[in-house]
Design an enzyme around this catalytic site. Structure first.
Site, short mmCIF file in Angstrom:
data_model
loop_
_atom_site.label_atom_id
_atom_site.label_comp_id
_atom_site.label_asym_id
_atom_site.label_seq_id
_atom_site.Cartn_x
_atom_site.Cartn_y
_atom_site.Cartn_z
N GLN A 1 -32.16 -15.14 -52.84
CA GLN A 1 -30.94 -15.69 -52.25
C GLN A 1 -30.95 -15.56 -50.74
O GLN A 1 -30.47 -16.45 -50.02
CB GLN A 1 -29.73 -14.98 -52.87
N GLY B 1 -33.50 -7.54 -58.01
CA GLY B 1 -34.35 -8.22 -57.05
C GLY B 1 -33.98 -9.66 -56.77
O GLY B 1 -34.59 -10.29 -55.90
N THR C 1 -23.54 -15.48 -52.69
CA THR C 1 -24.04 -15.23 -54.03
C THR C 1 -22.84 -15.12 -54.97
O THR C 1 -21.70 -15.33 -54.56
CB THR C 1 -24.86 -13.93 -54.08
N CYS C 2 -23.11 -14.75 -56.22
CA CYS C 2 -22.01 -14.67 -57.18
C CYS C 2 -21.07 -13.51 -56.87
O CYS C 2 -19.94 -13.49 -57.36
CB CYS C 2 -22.54 -14.54 -58.60
N ASN C 3 -21.52 -12.54 -56.06
CA ASN C 3 -20.61 -11.43 -55.77
C ASN C 3 -20.52 -11.07 -54.30
O ASN C 3 -20.13 -9.96 -53.95
CB ASN C 3 -21.00 -10.18 -56.58
#
EC number: 1.2.1.70
Length: 573
Positions: free
Chosen positions: A120, A115, A49-51
């Site tokens: 993802q 959420g 994911t982005c983080n």
């Protein structure tokens, strides 16, 4: 086999490392392929994911698995293993299950309770299933994680503990003002048409944005998103699509821009943003901090700082303050950064005893060995006195007020889409992943978080029990199969000894023998499943195989048949 996860996230690594280590879709597929091809791993799944970037695997050796998964992450992320290792975390068995369930509930998210992570996780499972890298363990794990996450959101108010990353980002853009009041009537530019960009566009539309322009490299996807926004029943936003080369012009018209693409380079440079602001206001968007920096430099040379770690007077300090950058850090790192070894040696001796070393400055910089020795000595001195003594600190200077922003930028991409230098431009407010991490670090934890933690703990225990019970199932099936073979053999022997036995009596005898065998096996097989489900119950399968002299290959074939049936009938939750 055992569950292992190796990964890094916003909690373990700075955004700059996460940004460089991010994996696009092709890299994730290649990582999965290489992981299942590696010796220690039988199954694999990637959650990116982005983080966070996490690699899950079913391994047969813990240490070999950690080494292999860490190496593969480094290879596919492009960040060297030595640099990546300090930021990696490892979870094993129940701790790995607990980690994924916590992630699914939003407890480990940058914004607690968001959420989006459920979608993802679902995508991660689907990717592993498409590549056939997820077997029984990872299928069960990820599908259970999805159920646990849904349960947490349904049974608790975890949604109130935090918002989606998009909502949180918009709150940061609005600087605490009501988002709907702030957004009403504004024009927005959304760059990208993926899941995060679509969520951002929908959130903006519900917030009262008057117009949304969608730009994407694939124009058809931008058109589809714009059409969905225009036809939405709960909004009356005007939406249209443009190609990517129209972004500079649209940026001049936009009040708000949200970018989340899969680009490996910058989508919006500082020059492009400055040009957009200038096109909008007619005035150059210069750096907003120039006046502050100049004032700091003047004040630095004038204001003495009392000695923090040694008894020497200020005039005994050997530092050449004119060569030191202004704005010393609290721990004093800036006071020694970039100095040559001779100055470091003098500073270390002065900090330790209050006397400068009377040594002429060398014209050349010593070799790296001498530097390492002297820096080590300085570090030891800092340990004794508590810190590196600082000699000057600028007095607080009134900040030059920044002009009100005319352009608001939200960068949700990893790696970043918007040049970080945009933070310094006047007339622009940029919120990116790094600033979101800073803003959410001290967010208060709601009471609902404790409820979710209890749910996670219960579900981890239940999952472990189910897995342990499932581990013994092939052995129980093999035992019953062996018993059935024994019954069939004895009935055949009876028919040989009593050839005149009629069908009615043969069927009655056969049924009676089967009932006897079933009753004898029922209690021990039920009890052994119960015992195997308890912690430490893995040895009961071995005991059962030994007591009944079961063939290991027979048990293995039952297990393989079960896995094949499970994978054939299983799909994403």
């Amino acid at each position: 086999m055992s569950l292992l996860v190796v990964g890094l996230s916003h909690r373990s690594a700075p955004v700059s490392v996460l940004e460089r280590a991010s994996l696009n879709a092709d890299a994730q597929l290649k990582l999965l392929q290489d992981t299942v091809a590696a010796e220690p791993a039988a199954e694999a799944a990637v959650l990116a994911t982005c983080n966070r970037i996490e690699l899950y695997a079913d391994v047969d050796k813990f240490h070999a698995g950690v080494a292999e998964l860490s190496t593969l992450l480094a290879q596919h992320s492009g960040v060297g293993l030595e640099e990546l290792t300090p930021h990696l975390y490892v979870h094993y068995e129940d701790r790995a299950v607990h980690h994924l369930f916590s992630v699914a509930c939003g407890l480990d998210s940058m914004v607690v309770g968001e959420g989006q992570i459920l979608g993802q996780i679902k995508d991660s499972l689907a990717r592993a299933q498409d590549l056939h890298s997820a077997g029984r363990l990872l299928n069960d794990l990820f599908q259970q994680a999805l159920r646990v996450g849904k349960r947490a959101h349904h049974e608790t108010g975890i949604d109130r503990a935090g918002q989606s990353l998009v909502t949180f980002g918009l709150e940061q853009l609005s600087a605490g003002a009501d988002v709907q009041r702030w957004a009403r009537g504004k024009k927005a530019l959304v760059i990208g048409a993926g899941s995060m960009s679509s969520l951002a566009a929908a959130t903006l539309a519900r917030s009262g944005i008057a117009e949304i322009v969608v730009a994407n490299r694939t124009f058809e996807r931008a058109e589809r998103l714009a059409q969905i926004l225009s036809e939405g029943d709960d909004t009356d936003v005007l939406a249209r699509a443009v190609p990517m080369d129209a972004v500079p012009g649209e940026l001049t018209r936009a009040d708000v821009a949200v970018s989340c693409t899969g680009a490996t380079g910058l989508v919006l440079t500082a020059d492009a943003v400055a040009a957009a602001v200038e096109g909008r206001t007619g005035a150059p968007a210069g750096a907003a901090t120039v006046g502050v920096r100049e004032a700091d430099e003047r004040q630095t040379a004038e204001t003495p700082l009392p000695n923090a770690g040694a008894a020497a007077a200020d005039d005994n300090c050997p530092l050449d303050l004119s060569s030191v950058p202004s704005g010393f850090s609290v721990m004093g790192e800036a006071a020694v950064a970039g100095m040559d070894a001779a100055t470091l040696e003098q500073h270390g001796a002065w900090a330790a005893g209050g006397t400068a070393v009377d040594r002429p400055r060398e014209t050349g910089r010593p070799g790296p060995e001498a530097d390492a020795e002297l820096i080590g000595a300085l570090a030891a001195t800092a340990t004794r006195v508590g810190r590196i003594p600082e000699r000057r600190r600028p007095e607080p200077v009134a900040e030059v007020p920044r002009p009100e922003p005319v352009l608001f930028l939200l960068d949700l991409a990893m790696p970043r889409d918007v040049d970080a230098a945009v933070h310094r431009l006047a007339g622009v407010r940029l919120v990116d992943i790094e600033s979101l991490a800073d803003a959410s670090a001290d967010a208060p934890m709601a009471a609902d978080v404790d409820m979710v933690r209890r749910i996670v703990a219960d579900e981890v225990a239940a999952f472990g029990a189910a897995q342990r019970a499932a581990h013994i199932t092939p052995t129980v099936v093999a035992l019953r199969s062996m018993a059935a073979d024994v019954v069939a053999g004895e009935i055949a022997r009876l028919e040989g000894r009593l050839p005149g036995l009629d069908d009615k009596h043969r069927a009655e005898i056969t049924q009676t023998v089967k009932r006897v065998v079933d009753k004898l096996l029922h209690a021990p097989t039920v009890r052994v499943k119960q015992l195997a489900a308890e912690p430490g119950g893995a040895g009961y399968a071995d005991a059962l195989r030994t007591l009944f002299d079961l063939d290991q290959e027979t048990v293995a074939s039952v297990s393989r048949a079960g896995n094949s049936t499970t994978e054939k009938n299983r799909g994403p939750a």
